[in-house]
Design a protein around this motif. Structure first.
Motif, mmCIF file in Angstrom:
data_model
loop_
_atom_site.group_PDB
_atom_site.id
_atom_site.type_symbol
_atom_site.label_atom_id
_atom_site.label_comp_id
_atom_site.label_asym_id
_atom_site.label_seq_id
_atom_site.Cartn_x
_atom_site.Cartn_y
_atom_site.Cartn_z
ATOM 1 N N LEU A 204 38.778 41.259 78.817
ATOM 2 C CA LEU A 204 37.700 40.866 79.084
ATOM 3 C C LEU A 204 36.541 40.276 77.456
ATOM 4 N N ALA A 205 37.085 41.270 76.621
ATOM 5 C CA ALA A 205 36.656 40.955 75.012
ATOM 6 C C ALA A 205 37.380 40.369 74.560
ATOM 7 N N LEU A 206 38.718 39.566 74.842
ATOM 8 C CA LEU A 206 39.396 38.928 74.320
ATOM 9 C C LEU A 206 39.577 37.162 74.754
ATOM 10 N N ASN A 207 39.650 36.014 73.261
ATOM 11 C CA ASN A 207 40.150 35.075 74.068
ATOM 12 C C ASN A 207 41.346 34.765 74.676
ATOM 13 N N TYR A 208 42.167 33.261 75.179
ATOM 14 C CA TYR A 208 42.893 33.218 75.327
ATOM 15 C C TYR A 208 44.060 33.489 74.974
ATOM 16 N N TYR A 209 44.383 33.338 73.856
ATOM 17 C CA TYR A 209 45.182 33.584 73.083
ATOM 18 C C TYR A 209 45.837 34.805 72.911
ATOM 19 N N GLU A 210 44.090 35.292 71.905
ATOM 20 C CA GLU A 210 44.406 36.977 71.620
ATOM 21 C C GLU A 210 44.571 37.587 73.065
ATOM 22 N N ARG A 211 44.246 37.596 74.302
ATOM 23 C CA ARG A 211 44.593 38.055 75.429
ATOM 24 C C ARG A 211 45.954 37.916 75.482
ATOM 25 N N PHE A 212 47.244 36.907 75.436
ATOM 26 C CA PHE A 212 48.482 36.634 75.710
ATOM 27 C C PHE A 212 48.868 37.975 74.881
ATOM 28 N N VAL A 213 48.647 37.910 73.628
ATOM 29 C CA VAL A 213 49.122 38.303 72.771
ATOM 30 C C VAL A 213 49.218 40.120 72.782
ATOM 31 N N PHE A 214 48.309 40.197 73.143
ATOM 32 C CA PHE A 214 47.982 41.321 73.539
ATOM 33 C C PHE A 214 48.697 42.466 74.702
ATOM 34 N N THR A 215 48.500 41.678 75.575
ATOM 35 C CA THR A 215 48.990 41.420 77.088
ATOM 36 C C THR A 215 50.593 42.248 76.741
ATOM 37 N N LYS A 216 51.304 40.561 75.979
ATOM 38 C CA LYS A 216 53.298 40.389 75.284
ATOM 39 C C LYS A 216 53.101 42.203 75.039
ATOM 40 N N LEU A 217 52.322 42.442 74.202
ATOM 41 C CA LEU A 217 52.675 44.126 73.161
ATOM 42 C C LEU A 217 52.178 44.852 74.332
ATOM 43 N N ILE A 218 51.459 44.987 75.222
ATOM 44 C CA ILE A 218 51.611 45.853 76.638
ATOM 45 C C ILE A 218 52.951 45.891 77.163
ATOM 46 N N THR A 219 53.718 44.705 77.478
ATOM 47 C CA THR A 219 54.462 44.602 78.342
ATOM 48 C C THR A 219 56.092 44.784 77.431
ATOM 49 N N GLY A 220 55.950 44.947 75.594
ATOM 50 C CA GLY A 220 56.644 45.625 75.280
ATOM 51 C C GLY A 220 57.999 44.176 75.076
ATOM 52 N N SER A 221 57.527 43.246 75.536
ATOM 53 C CA SER A 221 58.905 42.305 75.342
ATOM 54 C C SER A 221 58.809 40.776 74.764
ATOM 55 N N PHE A 222 57.641 41.359 73.809
ATOM 56 C CA PHE A 222 57.336 40.738 72.194
ATOM 57 C C PHE A 222 58.059 39.674 72.010
ATOM 58 N N ARG A 223 58.674 38.425 71.755
ATOM 59 C CA ARG A 223 59.536 37.785 71.359
ATOM 60 C C ARG A 223 59.269 36.566 71.083
ATOM 61 N N ILE A 224 59.362 36.290 70.119
ATOM 62 C CA ILE A 224 59.171 34.064 69.260
ATOM 63 C C ILE A 224 59.760 34.134 68.531
ATOM 64 N N GLY A 225 59.802 33.036 68.529
ATOM 65 C CA GLY A 225 61.207 32.012 67.426
ATOM 66 C C GLY A 225 60.855 32.217 65.979
ATOM 67 N N VAL A 226 61.257 33.458 65.544
ATOM 68 C CA VAL A 226 61.531 34.172 64.371
ATOM 69 C C VAL A 226 61.917 34.866 64.198
ATOM 70 N N SER A 227 63.719 34.468 63.337
ATOM 71 C CA SER A 227 64.562 35.178 63.281
ATOM 72 C C SER A 227 64.316 36.977 61.653
ATOM 73 N N GLN A 228 64.450 37.733 62.059
ATOM 74 C CA GLN A 228 64.128 38.761 60.491
ATOM 75 C C GLN A 228 64.483 38.224 59.060
ATOM 76 N N LYS A 229 64.952 36.498 59.220
ATOM 77 C CA LYS A 229 65.619 36.598 57.522
ATOM 78 C C LYS A 229 64.936 35.670 57.337
ATOM 79 N N LEU A 230 63.915 34.750 58.457
ATOM 80 C CA LEU A 230 62.219 33.616 58.591
ATOM 81 C C LEU A 230 61.683 34.224 58.060
ATOM 82 N N MET A 231 61.264 35.847 58.236
ATOM 83 C CA MET A 231 59.810 36.742 58.120
ATOM 84 C C MET A 231 60.506 37.697 56.722
ATOM 85 N N THR A 232 61.497 37.920 56.342
ATOM 86 C CA THR A 232 61.517 38.359 55.056
ATOM 87 C C THR A 232 61.547 37.231 53.748
ATOM 88 N N ARG A 233 61.917 36.077 54.451
ATOM 89 C CA ARG A 233 61.391 34.930 53.007
ATOM 90 C C ARG A 233 60.103 35.064 52.979
#
Length: 533
Positions: free
Chosen positions: A128-157
């Motif tokens: 109740l303290a977060l907007n829609y997208y913050e709540r989505f990310v917060f819950t993703k972190l809680i579930t432990g299944s945080f996956r998004i279309g970013v490879s480690q190589k892209l992040m390293t770049r």
């Protein structure tokens, strides 16, 4: 959290690599050092353990949304993602939290030890303290299944652009066993410490798949050829009297393979071997199914060690006498590797050379590829003799030429909705083959699941058929009239007591919809078992 949520929103809203790199670079330039470390950890799959199981998450989110549970479940099956469903069904709020990403993650780590009621209160308060997208990310972190279309190589770049640190150096720094909860950004990225070197593997070099005529690679003499082994890619490191075994997934797996402790004191310090961990029961290469009995075990019993021993098939030498060999030509590295194995021959080490296939024509190499299943391999690796050992997947010097898949015709018997953009379609299928009972009758027995291989138009057509031909519903699963036949391809096959069919297939996928076949023409379990080499 606000800045991190905005980053994820930007990454999720575009398929363009340049847009993703720019968004990450901007984030790494302005986020706090603690948040940078946690972001690196999340995007390189070092997430904290899940503090709340998904059953309780669904129950508590449903309470807050004040809707019938069946409506929540139906919404979840349509949306296809639990975090997104929760973010959508909980009432919108104007409340706001100024807590950072790192503060939230430390709270989540502490949450695991709390009571269910404390967890419930924490989730309700923060949802109740977060907007829609913050709540989505917060819950993703809680579930432990945080996956998004970013490879480690892209992040390293992006991290390289933000810090000025070389990409290859960053790739090396991010390998190894570091804890985002205790390490600082300075220590992880900016500092140079010799002690960090001791256990760290090198970034793995990955091959591209060959599609089409292999002769386009030119003269066979320019290439080294060996079998592509079907095990766990690994680096074995021996430094300062210690051994470290890393999987390609950046997991330190030394304790899972105690056989390799025998390398210490025999293989010199300053050695790093690139190879494949393979099961070796009864003195011969086993199947990946054999290896699975070792994967994931926290402790390895004496009985398991005796039943399923393992070996390393070595195919490259990355470090020798403490010297980084990656800039040396493949042939030079290979020569040193062969010398190393000659020196330890007869010492009883679970270490074997991945033999080169010496052929003077592509026709002969093609014939060797046809022997892959007999050799318990997935095909061939083709490496340019002059190539250096690079970082990540680079096209041109290393190629994998996998064998054609095993193929069988099977009947669709169950279906589930897909996820992501296919969340509103039934695209996850279970397939069955015929089995003859003791009285001579035939029944369909499930043997594999697959969810890829059809075009979008075909998926929509099958989805429409499934909705009209559902026999029973079991939560998100529907049983359907056995009528549709599909050609299923898979890489490998082995007997298995864990499957009703008695057989386990490796990497099953749909090759085509056999609209020309009736279910009576589908294959049998016996046909499947006859494919086992």
């Amino acid at each position: 959290m606000k800045n991190f949520a905005n980053l994820i929103k930007a990454l999720d809203s575009s398929n363009k690599t340049t847009v993703k790199v720019d968004a990450l670079t901007e984030y790494f330039r302005h986020a706090s050092d603690q948040d940078k470390v946690w972001t690196i950890a999340i995007l390189s799959h070092r997430r904290p353990a899940r503090p709340v199981n998904t059953t309780l998450l669904r129950l508590w989110a449903n309470e807050l949304a004040a809707i019938p549970l069946w409506l929540f479940e139906e919404s979840y099956h349509i949306v296809g993602d639990l975090a997104e469903t929760i973010a959508l069904i909980i009432p919108a709020t104007k409340a706001h939290s100024d807590k950072s990403l790192s503060e939230y993650l430390h709270e989540m780590i502490a949450l695991k030890a709390k009571t269910d009621e404390q967890k419930r209160e924490y989730l309700h308060e923060n949802w109740l303290a977060l907007n829609y997208y913050e709540r989505f990310v917060f819950t993703k972190l809680i579930t432990g299944s945080f996956r998004i279309g970013v490879s480690q190589k892209l992040m390293t770049r992006a991290l390289s652009k933000a810090t000025g640190v070389d990409e290859d150096a960053l790739a090396y720094k991010l390998m190894g066993n570091w804890n985002p909860g205790t390490i600082t950004f300075q220590e992880l990225i900016l500092d140079e410490k010799s002690s960090d070197y001791l256990s760290k593997p090198y970034p793995f070099y990955l091959a591209y798949q060959i599609d089409g005529d292999v002769a386009v690679l030119g003269h066979p003499e320019e290439w080294a050829v060996e079998h592509k082994w079907d095990g766990i890619r690994s680096q074995t490191i021996i430094r300062d009297g210690e051994i470290y075994v890393w999987s390609r997934g950046e997991e330190l797996v030394t304790d899972k393979y105690p056989e390799f402790q025998s390398f210490v004191g025999v293989i010199p310090d300053g050695t790093v071997i690139d190879g494949e961990i393979l099961p070796f029961p009864n003195g011969e290469i086993g199947t990946f199914n054999d290896l699975q009995t070792r994967i994931g075990r926290k402790t390895v019993s004496k009985d398991l060690l005796a039943k399923t021993p393992v070996v390393i098939k070595a195919y490259d030498l990355l470090e020798w006498e403490g010297r980084d060999l990656r800039e040396s030509a493949y042939d030079e590295r290979r020569q040193l590797l062969e010398q190393l194995l000659d020196n330890v021959k007869g010492r009883g080490l679970p270490l074997q050379l991945s033999e080169s296939v010496v052929m003077d024509s592509w026709d002969k190499i093609t014939a060797e590829r046809m022997r892959a299943r007999e050799m318990r391999s997935e095909g061939l690796m083709i490496k340019r003799r002059s190539s250096t050992y690079q970082v990540g997947r680079k096209k041109g010097d290393w190629w994998k030429w996998k064998i054609e898949p095993l193929v069988i015709d099977a009947v669709l018997t169950y279906a589930m909705r897909g996820s992501g953009r296919r969340a509103n379609l039934f695209t996850d299928y279970t397939f069955a083959l015929w089995q003859t009972d003791e009285h001579g009758g035939r029944e369909l027995v499930t043997f594999a699941k697959a969810y890829s291989g059809l075009t979008d138009a075909e998926f929509r057509k099958v989805d429409d058929w499934i909705k009209k031909n559902t026999l029973e519903r079991f939560g998100p699963v529907r049983s359907v009239t056995p009528q549709l036949v599909f050609e299923i391809g898979f890489e490998g096959i082995a007997l298995s007591k864990r499957h009703k069919s008695g057989v386990a297939t490796r990497f099953p996928r749909i090759l085509r919809w056999r609209v020309d076949k009736k279910i009576e023409e589908a294959n049998s379990i016996e046909d499947l078992k006859n494919m086992i080499v």
